[in-house]
Structure formats: C-alpha cells, structure tokens
Design a protein around this motif. Sequence first.
Motif, PDB file in Angstrom:
ATOM      1  N   ALA A  13       0.832  -1.210   0.000  1.00  0.00           N
ATOM      2  CA  ALA A  13       0.000   0.000   0.000  1.00  0.00           C
ATOM      3  C   ALA A  13       0.866   1.260   0.000  1.00  0.00           C
ATOM      4  O   ALA A  13       0.578   2.226  -0.718  1.00  0.00           O
ATOM      5  CB  ALA A  13      -0.919  -0.004   1.217  1.00  0.00           C
ATOM      6  N   ALA A  14       1.935   1.238   0.792  1.00  0.00           N
ATOM      7  CA  ALA A  14       2.838   2.395   0.839  1.00  0.00           C
ATOM      8  C   ALA A  14       3.523   2.603  -0.511  1.00  0.00           C
ATOM      9  O   ALA A  14       3.719   3.747  -0.950  1.00  0.00           O
ATOM     10  CB  ALA A  14       3.877   2.192   1.937  1.00  0.00           C
ATOM     11  N   LEU A  59      -5.677   9.294  -2.215  1.00  0.00           N
ATOM     12  CA  LEU A  59      -4.613   8.340  -1.891  1.00  0.00           C
ATOM     13  C   LEU A  59      -4.213   8.441  -0.424  1.00  0.00           C
ATOM     14  O   LEU A  59      -4.005   7.425   0.252  1.00  0.00           O
ATOM     15  CB  LEU A  59      -3.398   8.592  -2.784  1.00  0.00           C
ATOM     16  CG  LEU A  59      -3.517   8.165  -4.258  1.00  0.00           C
ATOM     17  CD1 LEU A  59      -2.402   8.788  -5.081  1.00  0.00           C
ATOM     18  CD2 LEU A  59      -3.480   6.650  -4.381  1.00  0.00           C
ATOM     19  N   SER A  60      -4.107   9.666   0.075  1.00  0.00           N
ATOM     20  CA  SER A  60      -3.707   9.886   1.468  1.00  0.00           C
ATOM     21  C   SER A  60      -4.748   9.314   2.429  1.00  0.00           C
ATOM     22  O   SER A  60      -4.394   8.675   3.428  1.00  0.00           O
ATOM     23  CB  SER A  60      -3.513  11.381   1.735  1.00  0.00           C
ATOM     24  OG  SER A  60      -2.548  11.935   0.862  1.00  0.00           O
ATOM     25  N   ILE A  61      -6.034   9.520   2.106  1.00  0.00           N
ATOM     26  CA  ILE A  61      -7.108   9.018   2.968  1.00  0.00           C
ATOM     27  C   ILE A  61      -7.135   7.493   2.979  1.00  0.00           C
ATOM     28  O   ILE A  61      -7.294   6.856   4.030  1.00  0.00           O
ATOM     29  CB  ILE A  61      -8.466   9.584   2.513  1.00  0.00           C
ATOM     30  CG1 ILE A  61      -8.530  11.093   2.792  1.00  0.00           C
ATOM     31  CG2 ILE A  61      -9.611   8.876   3.212  1.00  0.00           C
ATOM     32  CD1 ILE A  61      -8.483  11.453   4.254  1.00  0.00           C
ATOM     33  N   ILE A  62      -6.978   6.871   1.799  1.00  0.00           N
ATOM     34  CA  ILE A  62      -7.000   5.401   1.723  1.00  0.00           C
ATOM     35  C   ILE A  62      -5.839   4.813   2.509  1.00  0.00           C
ATOM     36  O   ILE A  62      -6.011   3.852   3.276  1.00  0.00           O
ATOM     37  CB  ILE A  62      -6.960   4.932   0.257  1.00  0.00           C
ATOM     38  CG1 ILE A  62      -8.225   5.362  -0.479  1.00  0.00           C
ATOM     39  CG2 ILE A  62      -6.810   3.408   0.189  1.00  0.00           C
ATOM     40  CD1 ILE A  62      -8.218   5.023  -1.968  1.00  0.00           C
ATOM     41  N   SER A 263     -12.834  -9.892   7.902  1.00  0.00           N
ATOM     42  CA  SER A 263     -13.158  -8.561   7.401  1.00  0.00           C
ATOM     43  C   SER A 263     -11.950  -7.636   7.352  1.00  0.00           C
ATOM     44  O   SER A 263     -11.833  -6.799   6.470  1.00  0.00           O
ATOM     45  CB  SER A 263     -14.244  -7.937   8.273  1.00  0.00           C
ATOM     46  OG  SER A 263     -13.843  -7.928   9.631  1.00  0.00           O
ATOM     47  N   GLU A 264     -11.039  -7.760   8.299  1.00  0.00           N
ATOM     48  CA  GLU A 264      -9.892  -6.860   8.357  1.00  0.00           C
ATOM     49  C   GLU A 264      -9.025  -7.004   7.109  1.00  0.00           C
ATOM     50  O   GLU A 264      -8.644  -6.009   6.483  1.00  0.00           O
ATOM     51  CB  GLU A 264      -9.077  -7.160   9.613  1.00  0.00           C
ATOM     52  CG  GLU A 264      -7.962  -6.156   9.874  1.00  0.00           C
ATOM     53  CD  GLU A 264      -7.299  -6.422  11.215  1.00  0.00           C
ATOM     54  OE1 GLU A 264      -6.134  -6.026  11.359  1.00  0.00           O
ATOM     55  OE2 GLU A 264      -7.931  -7.024  12.090  1.00  0.00           O
ATOM     56  N   LEU A 265      -8.719  -8.251   6.731  1.00  0.00           N
ATOM     57  CA  LEU A 265      -7.920  -8.488   5.531  1.00  0.00           C
ATOM     58  C   LEU A 265      -8.687  -8.098   4.273  1.00  0.00           C
ATOM     59  O   LEU A 265      -8.093  -7.632   3.301  1.00  0.00           O
ATOM     60  CB  LEU A 265      -7.506  -9.959   5.460  1.00  0.00           C
ATOM     61  CG  LEU A 265      -6.487 -10.421   6.505  1.00  0.00           C
ATOM     62  CD1 LEU A 265      -6.200 -11.907   6.346  1.00  0.00           C
ATOM     63  CD2 LEU A 265      -5.192  -9.622   6.405  1.00  0.00           C
ATOM     64  N   ALA A 266     -10.010  -8.277   4.290  1.00  0.00           N
ATOM     65  CA  ALA A 266     -10.828  -7.889   3.136  1.00  0.00           C
ATOM     66  C   ALA A 266     -10.771  -6.390   2.901  1.00  0.00           C
ATOM     67  O   ALA A 266     -10.682  -5.930   1.759  1.00  0.00           O
ATOM     68  CB  ALA A 266     -12.282  -8.336   3.349  1.00  0.00           C
ATOM     69  N   VAL A 267     -10.813  -5.616   3.988  1.00  0.00           N
ATOM     70  CA  VAL A 267     -10.711  -4.161   3.867  1.00  0.00           C
ATOM     71  C   VAL A 267      -9.356  -3.767   3.292  1.00  0.00           C
ATOM     72  O   VAL A 267      -9.260  -2.944   2.369  1.00  0.00           O
ATOM     73  CB  VAL A 267     -10.927  -3.483   5.236  1.00  0.00           C
ATOM     74  CG1 VAL A 267     -10.620  -1.995   5.145  1.00  0.00           C
ATOM     75  CG2 VAL A 267     -12.363  -3.672   5.707  1.00  0.00           C
ATOM     76  N   ILE A 268      -8.274  -4.352   3.828  1.00  0.00           N
ATOM     77  CA  ILE A 268      -6.926  -4.009   3.351  1.00  0.00           C
ATOM     78  C   ILE A 268      -6.763  -4.387   1.886  1.00  0.00           C
ATOM     79  O   ILE A 268      -6.218  -3.617   1.083  1.00  0.00           O
ATOM     80  CB  ILE A 268      -5.854  -4.712   4.216  1.00  0.00           C
ATOM     81  CG1 ILE A 268      -5.955  -4.250   5.671  1.00  0.00           C
ATOM     82  CG2 ILE A 268      -4.459  -4.417   3.679  1.00  0.00           C
ATOM     83  CD1 ILE A 268      -5.036  -4.995   6.611  1.00  0.00           C
ATOM     84  N   PHE A 269      -7.244  -5.585   1.514  1.00  0.00           N
ATOM     85  CA  PHE A 269      -7.140  -6.016   0.121  1.00  0.00           C
ATOM     86  C   PHE A 269      -7.927  -5.080  -0.795  1.00  0.00           C
ATOM     87  O   PHE A 269      -7.457  -4.688  -1.873  1.00  0.00           O
ATOM     88  CB  PHE A 269      -7.668  -7.448  -0.025  1.00  0.00           C
ATOM     89  CG  PHE A 269      -7.684  -7.932  -1.445  1.00  0.00           C
ATOM     90  CD1 PHE A 269      -6.514  -8.325  -2.078  1.00  0.00           C
ATOM     91  CD2 PHE A 269      -8.881  -7.975  -2.159  1.00  0.00           C
ATOM     92  CE1 PHE A 269      -6.535  -8.766  -3.399  1.00  0.00           C
ATOM     93  CE2 PHE A 269      -8.910  -8.416  -3.472  1.00  0.00           C
ATOM     94  CZ  PHE A 269      -7.733  -8.811  -4.095  1.00  0.00           C
ATOM     95  N   GLY A 270      -9.140  -4.719  -0.374  1.00  0.00           N
ATOM     96  CA  GLY A 270      -9.932  -3.788  -1.168  1.00  0.00           C
ATOM     97  C   GLY A 270      -9.244  -2.442  -1.332  1.00  0.00           C
ATOM     98  O   GLY A 270      -9.270  -1.851  -2.411  1.00  0.00           O
ATOM     99  N   LEU A 275      -6.209   1.609  -4.527  1.00  0.00           N
ATOM    100  CA  LEU A 275      -5.065   2.507  -4.733  1.00  0.00           C
ATOM    101  C   LEU A 275      -4.542   2.471  -6.169  1.00  0.00           C
ATOM    102  O   LEU A 275      -3.869   3.410  -6.613  1.00  0.00           O
ATOM    103  CB  LEU A 275      -3.925   2.137  -3.775  1.00  0.00           C
ATOM    104  CG  LEU A 275      -4.081   2.585  -2.313  1.00  0.00           C
ATOM    105  CD1 LEU A 275      -3.071   1.875  -1.428  1.00  0.00           C
ATOM    106  CD2 LEU A 275      -3.916   4.089  -2.195  1.00  0.00           C
ATOM    107  N   ILE A 276      -4.845   1.395  -6.890  1.00  0.00           N
ATOM    108  CA  ILE A 276      -4.310   1.241  -8.244  1.00  0.00           C
ATOM    109  C   ILE A 276      -4.851   2.308  -9.182  1.00  0.00           C
ATOM    110  O   ILE A 276      -4.117   2.878  -9.989  1.00  0.00           O
ATOM    111  CB  ILE A 276      -4.629  -0.167  -8.798  1.00  0.00           C
ATOM    112  CG1 ILE A 276      -3.907  -1.232  -7.983  1.00  0.00           C
ATOM    113  CG2 ILE A 276      -4.239  -0.278 -10.270  1.00  0.00           C
ATOM    114  CD1 ILE A 276      -4.275  -2.660  -8.363  1.00  0.00           C
ATOM    115  N   CYS A 277      -6.160   2.603  -9.091  1.00  0.00           N
ATOM    116  CA  CYS A 277      -6.792   3.537 -10.030  1.00  0.00           C
ATOM    117  C   CYS A 277      -6.191   4.936  -9.974  1.00  0.00           C
ATOM    118  O   CYS A 277      -5.687   5.432 -10.983  1.00  0.00           O
ATOM    119  CB  CYS A 277      -8.300   3.571  -9.790  1.00  0.00           C
ATOM    120  SG  CYS A 277      -9.170   4.760 -10.826  1.00  0.00           S
TER     121      CYS A 277
END
Length: 312
Positions: A13-14, A59-62, A263-270, A275-277
């Motif tokens: 993510a970073a 990007l900063s918020i995500i 759910s925690e991993l689902a949020v991070i994966f989402g 972030l890609i877009c």
Amino acid sequence: MPDKLESTLMLIAAGEFSVGILGNAFIGLVNCMDWVKNKKIFSIDLILTSLAISRICLLSIILLDCFILVLYPDVYTSGKQMRIVDFFWTLTNHLSVWFATCLSIFYFLKIAKFFHPRFLWMKWKIDRVILRILLGCVALSVFISLPFAGNLDDDFRHCVKKKWKTNLTWRCRINKTQYSSTKIFLNLLTLFPFSVSLISFLLLIFSLWRHIRQMQLNATGCRDPSTEAHVGALKAVISFLLLFAAYHLAFLIATSSYFMPESELAVIFGELVALICPSSHSFILILGNNKLRQASLRGLWKVKYILKRRKF
C-alpha cells in the motif's frame, strides 16, 4: 502488532501510494509552473490539476485508513475520529470521479466532430464555464458527503475488528440492513458520472469511425492529426473506465467486508486494489498529454545526466 501478511500488505500500500503521489504531484507541479509562467491556465490543465489534487487527497485518505486499521485498532473502532476519515474518503472519492468525468466530456467536446447546433454551442461554451463546472462538482461532492458522514454506523468499525473473533452482537445485526443500504446508495451515486464518461467514450468512437470513413472516401491517409487526437482521447477515457470499474469493485469489497468473516484483511485487500486507479491513471494521463510527456522526458534526462556525473 501486525503479522507478516498485514505488514506485507501495508508495504504494498505504501509503494502504491508513493507511485500515485509522484505521478499526480508531477501533473499538478508542471501545470502550476506553466500557470505562473504564462499568467493563465488552459481548461485542460485546470481539469488535470484539479483531478491530480483530488487524487492526492484520496490516496492519502485510503493509506491513512489502512494504517489506522492495522496499527491503531482502538482509534478505528471509535466513531468520532473515523467519521472524519469516512467523510473525506467519500468527498475525495466523488471529487475524483466527477473531475475524471469532466475530463472525458472535455475530450469529447474538443475532439469529436459533430455539426449539431447544440453540440457546437457546448463546444464553444466549455472553456468559459469549465471553472464553474469544477466548482459545481466540489459543491455536489460536499453535499453528497455530509449526510453520509453523519449517518455512518459506528458499529461497522467495531465489527470490522471484532466480528472475526466473536459473534456479531445484537446491535451489529440490527443495523446491518441500514448500513448495507447506505453503502449501496453511495456506490450507485458514482455510477452516474461513470455512465456520462461511457457515453462520451461511445460518441468519441462514433466520431472517429465517421472521420476515418470520410478520410477513406477522400482517398487520404488515416493517421492525420484529428485521428491521432481521437485515438489519444479514447485511450485516456477507456483507461479511466477500466480503472474505475476495478476501483468500484474494490470499494464494494471494502465496504461489504461488514458481512465477511475475515473482514480486516478484506478491507486491506480492497484498499490495495482501490489505490491502483488513482495511482496508475496519472501516468496514463502524462503519456497522453504532450506537454506533460515532454516535461517528464526532460526530467528523466536530467536525472540520468546527474547520475552519470556522479558515477564519474
């Protein structure tokens, strides 16, 4: 402390955040320097700069949401702090989508060749009203975001952290329908600007087809400046549509994680997919804009020259 998988996802993510900030900051910097130098800013540069700023904020918020989820779970489960994050995520998300839609419409009006009086009037008028349109997008995004900031359920944040460890509480269950309906409506609102961009894309294709057909009838080459402009605009719009579809899917994964066991991993994966877009689309816009492309080549040449001098 985050485990190895969470640490790896945070590192990715970073990296995506850094790439996105680099591309969008470059767009904003080049256009602002050109604005100061020429004492004016063109409509396309104003749209690109507005889009770049909104995406830097998005990007900063995500990334902030991702780090808070893993590193500061106590803050994540408290509604007061996270409502601020939710408000700005909703705001910057809608701003980014609407500004990208404005870019699609601008490409269509400036490049497409139609002779309908209403189209010609819009083509002539767009440069004069573009600032008001962008300000209208800001006002609309704020208007959409405010109710959601007040209605977002605090239990969602709590359940994201606790649901996979313990059973859902009665309060979590009772608010499930309300939360899901709110998020579905929020996602549906972004489909309107997406539809407008899709219509602009289809009309651009039709305009290009008519232009190429006319060129063939006149027995001239098809790769004239107008054709090149059509193709460049189509690349920019279709890349936005495809990336937006991926972003929309990722957003759905993150928000529907309320119903998932991990759910925690689902949020991070989402959020990683989301972030890609805003990260990758900035480089597509740079390559498709002659001024930005030339500025990037000059920058790369200077970096290469500096590295060469340091070597020797």
